[in-house]
Design an enzyme around this catalytic site. Structure first.
Site, short mmCIF file in Angstrom:
data_model
loop_
_atom_site.label_atom_id
_atom_site.label_comp_id
_atom_site.label_asym_id
_atom_site.label_seq_id
_atom_site.Cartn_x
_atom_site.Cartn_y
_atom_site.Cartn_z
N GLU A 148 -4.44 8.70 1.51
CA GLU A 148 -2.47 9.67 2.41
C GLU A 148 -2.76 10.18 1.27
OE1 GLU A 148 1.44 8.93 4.57
OE2 GLU A 148 0.25 6.91 3.14
N LYS B 271 -0.84 12.98 12.28
CA LYS B 271 -0.01 11.56 11.99
C LYS B 271 0.88 11.56 13.22
CE LYS B 271 2.42 7.82 9.54
NZ LYS B 271 3.37 7.50 8.17
N CYS C 285 -0.73 5.17 7.13
CA CYS C 285 0.10 4.60 6.48
C CYS C 285 0.65 3.38 7.00
CB CYS C 285 1.38 5.65 6.40
SG CYS C 285 2.40 4.80 6.25
#
Length: 536
Positions: free
Chosen positions: A289, A354, A409
């Site tokens: 990430e 995301k 995440c």
């Protein structure tokens, strides 16, 4: 044991509060990385006795008292399980250390309200005998489902993770998911409370006997489900997962740009075996990430360096922040936390933004923004205004791979939400940066939850973490490659094939809902029978 139960039932005032808090804190030892399931028994057995101590009446006063016990129990459980959140406030200590109590104490205190509601529901269902074990399990399971969905959701360390760390025990997640595992774990762990309180030998022993059978059944199902042979792999795929182990203060520093790029490029081209002499022997490279402290899609030099690394036909999949190209001068730019697919010539082929952002970490919730901004608190990410959320969960198209369900995440901790609607993907991808939390239980808990998603969905998991834990996990939760926390290195692995959709993949939390309703009715039945027979 009868003497101990008697003392807990009769405890009052600060003693009752202390027992509830300590019992909850002990329960955290059943979570990763400890995985000590008896700790959950030591947590829930006293919880049953504490609720017993409120007497036989079911009125507003006793339900409120049960909520108080539940809040203390939940606060102890979450404080002991989430203390590591404080490490994130020390990465830039000069800016955030003062706010550490907000993460370490205030968050567990707020989330404990769900357990207060769960104990209140349990008390409303309470009746003498074994059924009260199901009442507590029902209340806790309902509370955890709500905790995982309301106010953006935070299902971290749900009770089901007590069974979500053992390969055989986690297999039941393919049927009932995390929340179903939690209901089973709570019922099994609370059952021994009757050993000291049952009126007859049968009443004392039967719940624990049934709980033991249930535990054995879960274990037997898992052993039977696990195949002896490794999973077959997708043909023509050779993955290289890169774990650079960059400290967070280095990773977010634009002045360290060249050092960061050298680390990624050098690691990606290492020799790991005669079959993997260099990056030329792999088909896909995976970086974690937010790999760079700059915008990759706007950095022609970095894209050229990547193109120089990748041989013909090799593709890079990497985390990278990006900015919306549609903004105009004078407007606030919109930034996204993204995964980008980069071809061997440096062209960006596909992007996923995301969707499920971390409150306070990646953005400030609107309802708190003005207050927190007034005291100088901003999101942890060094992006003006924080990140914006992507519009939808979608698959990622990567040349040479089946459709990929990406998760960035903590998107990986939400059961039932890791795959988008539509065509079933062939693998899960989780890129993450757990360097914020150092060498604490946090990164280990994060990995354990991501791994359980593979079992729930029947899909392999490819996981690239900056500091660990990176892994290649097959659809049964078996690791075919793993890098521990705090090491730099590579995982070279094939991609295991996916299973057919599991029961959980087909019906989600529908099976859990049926289990919850069944337990609720079972908990109510003794009270209803007593009312009909005139027993109060």
């Amino acid at each position: 044991m009868k003497t101990l139960a008697h003392r807990v039932v009769l405890a009052w005032g600060w003693r009752r509060a202390a027992i509830a808090f300590v019992a909850g804190a002990i329960g955290a030892l059943a979570m990763p990385p400890f995985g000590f399931f008896p700790a959950l028994i030591l947590a829930l057995v006293p919880a049953v006795w504490l609720v017993d101590g409120l007497g036989s009446r079911r009125d507003v006063r006793t339900i409120a008292a049960a909520a108080g016990i539940g809040w203390l129990w939940g606060f102890g459980y979450l404080l002991a399980g989430l203390w590591w959140l404080g490490a994130a406030f020390l990465v830039e200590a000069e800016r955030f250390a003062w706010a550490m109590p907000l993460g370490v104490i205030a968050l567990p205190a707020a989330l404990a309200l769900f357990y207060a509601a769960g104990f209140a529901l349990a008390r409303a269902l309470w009746s003498p005998g074994a059924a009260r074990v199901l009442a507590l399990a029902t209340g806790l399971a309902a509370a955890e489902w709500l905790r995982g969905h309301l106010f953006t959701g935070f299902p971290w360390n749900a009770l089901g993770m007590a069974f979500g760390q053992s390969l055989p025990l986690m297999q039941a997640a393919s049927l009932v998911g995390l929340y179903g595992l939690g209901l089973l774990a709570a019922a099994i762990a609370a059952a021994p409370a009757t050993l000291a309180t049952g009126r007859t030998p049968t009443a004392r022993l039967a719940p624990t006997f049934v709980a033991t059978l249930a535990f054995g059944g879960l274990l037997a199902f898992g052993v039977a489900r696990l195949p002896a042979a490794p999973m077959p792999e997708v043909a023509g795929v050779a993955l290289r997962i890169v774990q650079p182990n960059l400290p967070q203060d280095v990773k977010i520093d634009p002045a360290r740009r060249e050092e960061i790029m050298r680390t990624y490029l050098g690691l990606s081209d290492r020799t790991t075996s005669p079959e993997r002499a260099s990056v030329a022997d792999v088909t896909h490279v995976i970086w974690p990430e937010s790999a760079f402290p700059f915008l990759l899609h706007r950095d022609a030099r970095a894209l050229a360096q990547i193109a120089g690394l990748l041989p013909a036909g090799t593709t890079l999949v990497t985390g990278a922040a990006r900015v919306d190209e549609g903004w105009l001068p004078g407007e606030e730019p919109v930034f996204y936390n993204s995964i980008q697919v980069v071809a061997d010539d440096g062209t960006i082929l596909d992007t996923y933004d995301k969707v499920h952002l971390v409150p306070f970490g990646e953005y400030l919730p609107e309802m708190f923004a003005a207050i927190l901004d007034g005291v100088g608190l901003r999101a942890f990410v060094a992006v003006p205004g924080g990140f914006a959320a992507g519009t939808e969960r979608r698959t990622l198209a990567v040349p040479g791979l089946p459709l990929i369900a990406p998760g960035i995440c903590y998107e990986a901790v939400f059961p039932g939400a890791v795959t988008p609607r539509g065509e079933r993907p062939g693998a899960l991808l989780n890129v993450t940066n757990d360097a914020w939390f150092g060498d604490t239980p946090g990164p280990r808990q994060h990995y354990a939850q991501a791994r359980l998603r593979a079992v729930e969905e029947g899909l392999p998991l490819v996981r690239a973490a900056n500091t660990g834990i990176s892994a290649m996990v097959d659809p049964y939760g078996r690791e075919t490659g793993r890098l521990p926390l705090g090491t730099a290195g590579l995982i070279d692995a094939g991609l295991p094939q996916a299973l057919r959709p599991t029961l959980y993949a087909r019906f989600g939390d529908g099976v859990f809902a049926i289990m919850l309703l069944t337990c609720c009715v079972s908990a109510l039945m003794p009270g209803l029978r007593g009312s009909r027979s005139g027993v109060g």
